[in-house]
Design an enzyme around this catalytic site. Structure first.
Site, PDB file in Angstrom:
ATOM      1  CG  HIS A  40       0.140   0.326   2.966  1.00 34.68           C
ATOM      2  ND1 HIS A  40       0.507   1.523   3.528  1.00 34.68           N
ATOM      3  CD2 HIS A  40      -0.308  -0.439   3.989  1.00 34.68           C
ATOM      4  CE1 HIS A  40       0.287   1.473   4.832  1.00 34.68           C
ATOM      5  NE2 HIS A  40      -0.211   0.295   5.141  1.00 34.68           N
ATOM      6  CG  ASP A  82      -5.446  -2.904   6.770  1.00 35.89           C
ATOM      7  OD1 ASP A  82      -5.220  -1.871   7.418  1.00 35.89           O
ATOM      8  OD2 ASP A  82      -4.807  -3.969   6.944  1.00 35.89           O
ATOM      9  CE  LYS A 113      -3.831  -8.225   8.097  1.00 40.17           C
ATOM     10  NZ  LYS A 113      -2.474  -7.704   8.065  1.00 40.17           N
ATOM     11  CE  LYS A 120      -3.441   1.746   6.624  1.00 42.45           C
ATOM     12  NZ  LYS A 120      -3.497   0.469   7.342  1.00 42.45           N
ATOM     13  CE  LYS A 151       6.878  -1.569   4.169  1.00 44.69           C
ATOM     14  NZ  LYS A 151       7.208  -2.189   5.436  1.00 44.69           N
ATOM     15  CG  HIS A 175       4.111   1.587   7.555  1.00 48.34           C
ATOM     16  ND1 HIS A 175       2.798   1.267   7.451  1.00 48.34           N
ATOM     17  CD2 HIS A 175       4.782   0.421   7.435  1.00 48.34           C
ATOM     18  CE1 HIS A 175       2.664  -0.037   7.266  1.00 48.34           C
ATOM     19  NE2 HIS A 175       3.863  -0.580   7.258  1.00 48.34           N
TER      20      HIS A 175
HETATM   21  C1  BG6 Z   1      -0.669  -1.797   8.084  1.00 48.27           C
HETATM   22  C2  BG6 Z   1      -1.917  -2.626   7.995  1.00 48.27           C
HETATM   23  O1  BG6 Z   1      -0.912  -0.509   7.619  1.00 48.27           O
HETATM   24  O2  BG6 Z   1       0.344  -2.414   7.292  1.00 48.27           O
HETATM   25  C3  BG6 Z   1      -1.640  -4.038   8.479  1.00 48.27           C
HETATM   26  O3  BG6 Z   1      -2.931  -2.040   8.798  1.00 48.27           O
HETATM   27  C4  BG6 Z   1      -0.487  -4.645   7.712  1.00 48.27           C
HETATM   28  O4  BG6 Z   1      -2.799  -4.853   8.360  1.00 48.27           O
HETATM   29  C5  BG6 Z   1       0.714  -3.708   7.735  1.00 48.27           C
HETATM   30  O5  BG6 Z   1      -0.147  -5.868   8.346  1.00 48.27           O
HETATM   31  C6  BG6 Z   1       1.796  -4.221   6.802  1.00 48.27           C
HETATM   32  O6  BG6 Z   1       2.965  -3.462   6.986  1.00 48.27           O
HETATM   33  P1  BG6 Z   1       4.397  -4.108   6.878  1.00 48.27           P
HETATM   34  O7  BG6 Z   1       5.337  -2.966   7.048  1.00 48.27           O
HETATM   35  O8  BG6 Z   1       4.503  -5.148   7.940  1.00 48.27           O
HETATM   36  O9  BG6 Z   1       4.458  -4.712   5.501  1.00 48.27           O
END
Ligand code: BG6
Length: 513
Positions: free
Chosen positions: A259, A254, A359, A167, A201, A197
């Site tokens: 997600h 993002d 964030k 992504k 999980k 991703h």
């Molecule tokens: C990524 C985003 O896809 O996922 C990031 O681009 C974000 O900005 C991250 O921090 C979060 O993933 P995880 O696995 O740390 O929750």
């Protein structure tokens, strides 16, 4: 997977067969993703014994280096991640003995000639190949078309050819559609593995087991019993070194169409008839397609965007987002977004799904909270405080688990109620193998199982649902609210829920005593 007990904990014994032999080409062999995630994941898979003896890795990058130098680079990279890979052990030597390197520009046809030669040398062992695009998004289509043009995506004599695309997949609906069209011009849908991703999980995958492997949840999993659902992905990290990418992207693009909507889809999907990849993906896509489309001028009231200002996160000073490296000093990009969504299906009609992510927040917490309707109060109306609704929380990370809040009688002669919590923690029951979350995804791609990858239509449905908000943002219709780093986000996000008579679960909270 079979079950064994070690040290009083149930452990899933890795009885998965090694994935078929293949050559794993990594485009972007010197990039951050390769170093932080792909390398440790491949190491963990090798450690588990699920990579075939005929497995090989070939890094592809424009930086001229010998294979020896690339192996030394990886060993140094691994040393930078203490506790992740043991570079003095057998697994590491096993893996490194299978590493090669091709120097080449992604836009140059010669690079693909060199890749063809490499596959030719490997032909006696395997014709299978994975092309992992760990590169900037502008190269996704170019590399795929070059691979296609060089005939490297032809699946002949039973060999597979898979492309893995990272992504962000597009920046809006038209760009996602255009990218899908270019990829599908050179490869079939079955060959394309679009990564999200979050689907790697463990707790996200556990949603299907929880909902469909138990008799008690599914009957109450609907508008009749559920009041609303909150999906949170709160991060403490700032934009760090990613200012350039992030300032052009923002939290909405993002995190949400990918997600957050995957978490929503896992929560709201109908039971599929099997674990067949398309059966599962079709049900998830139906949910995302059913998310209500709003008009850009309706964005206010159902979307709140925030941007962090200076503050403290876990006692550490954080500067203004606008003062971060590569961020415009007058940026209006959001680092926080909260949305109110509706899934217009028979099961969910009228149930709000509140989604928030951001964030530099108070705590790191990804969870899905399902709030049930209150019990009718006649029996307990003499009590000083109203009954609280039952709450089922799926803790995605950290402290993976599931908890249920309910009311219990406080011991004593008088009838008094208190909230209590039943708490299942993965760590108490299972001894988890070290994981970056990418292991499952890589293993599945090597085995040709796309269940946990996004299909073209899923991605497009996600973009379509957020499109009006993206439009509202780009037309300057709404404005970004400020919040202090280390807080729970902008106050307007609380107002959005308060207007519906709800409140967010606090980000910082103690378990119910
Ligand atoms: C990524 C985003 O896809 O996922 C990031 O681009 C974000 O900005 C991250 O921090 C979060 O993933 P995880 O696995 O740390 O929750």
């Amino acid at each position: 997977m079979s079950e064994t007990v070690i040290l009083g904990k149930k452990v899933l014994a890795p009885d998965a067969a090694p994935a078929p032999a293949s050559t794993f080409f990594i485009f972007g062999a010197s990039g951050d993703l390769t170093k932080r995630l792909l390398l440790p994941s491949l190491y963990n898979l090798a450690n588990e014994g699920v990579l075939d003896d005929g497995f090989a890795i070939v890094g592809v990058d424009h930086m001229a280096r010998s294979e020896e130098e690339y192996r030394a680079y990886l060993t140094e990279a691994a040393a930078d991640l203490p506790g992740v890979c043991d570079t003095s052990g057998n697994t590491w030597s096993w893996l490194m003995s299978r590493v090669g390197y091709v120097t080449g520009d992604f836009e140059d046809a010669q690079t693909y000639g060199a890749i063809r030669d490499r596959l030719g040398e490997r032909a006696k062992t395997t014709g299978n190949a994975v092309f992992y695009l760990a590169v900037a998004p502008r190269f996704f289509a170019t590399i795929s078309e070059q691979l296609g043009g060089a005939g490297l995506l032809k699946e002949e004599n039973g060999a597979f050819r898979h492309i893995v695309v990272e992504k962000p997949f597009g920046t809006d609906l038209p760009s996602a559609k255009a990218l899908n069209a270019r990829l599908l011009g050179v490869a079939s849908e079955q060959q394309i593995y679009r990564i999200d991703h979050f689907l790697g999980k463990e707790t996200v995958q556990n949603m299907m087991a929880l909902r469909f492997g138990n008799g008690i949840f599914e009957p109450i999993w609907s508008k009749e019993y559920i009041d609303h659902i909150q999906i949170t992905a709160a991060e403490t990290v700032t934009v760090e070194q990613r200012g350039k990418f992030y300032d052009a992207t923002g939290a909405l693009r993002d995190m949400v169409p990918n997600h957050m909507f995957q978490l929503l889809a896992m929560t709201a999907m109908e039971p599929p008839n099997s674990f067949d990849a398309d059966a599962v993906r079709t049900e998830k896509t139906k949910v995302i397609e059913a998310i209500r489309h709003i008009k850009p001028n309706e964005a206010i009231g159902v979307a709140v965007r925030g941007q962090y200002r200076a503050g403290f996160v876990n006692g550490q000073a954080v500067s203004d987002y606008r003062a971060e490296k590569d961020v415009a000093p007058d940026s209006r990009t959001e680092t926080f977004v909260a949305l109110k969504c509706f899934v217009d299906s028979w099961r969910w009609n009228g149930v709000p799904f509140y989604v928030r992510t951001g964030k530099a927040l108070a705590t790191r917490r990804t969870e899905i909270a399902i709030q049930f309707k209150r019990a009718p109060g006649v029996l307990f109306r003499h009590l000083p405080t109203a009954l609280k609704p039952n709450l089922l929380v799926i803790h995605v990370q950290p402290d993976e688990g599931v908890s249920l809040r309910f009311a219990a009688k406080v011991p004593g002669r008088k009838v008094r109620l208190s909230d209590v919590e039943m708490d299942f923690k993965y760590a108490d029951y299972f001894k988890a193998a070290p994981s970056t979350g990418y292991e499952t995804l890589i293993y599945d791609c090597l085995c040709g199982d796309p269940t946990l990858f996004q299909r073209a239509d899923t991605i497009e449905a996600g973009w379509e649902a957020v499109e009006p908000v993206v439009e509202a943002v780009t037309s300057g219709f709404d404005d970004v609210q400020f919040y202090s780093a280390g807080s729970s986000g902008p106050a307007m996000a609380d107002v959005m829920l308060a207007q519906d008579g709800f409140q967010w679960l606090p980000l910082e909270r103690e378990p119910v005593p």
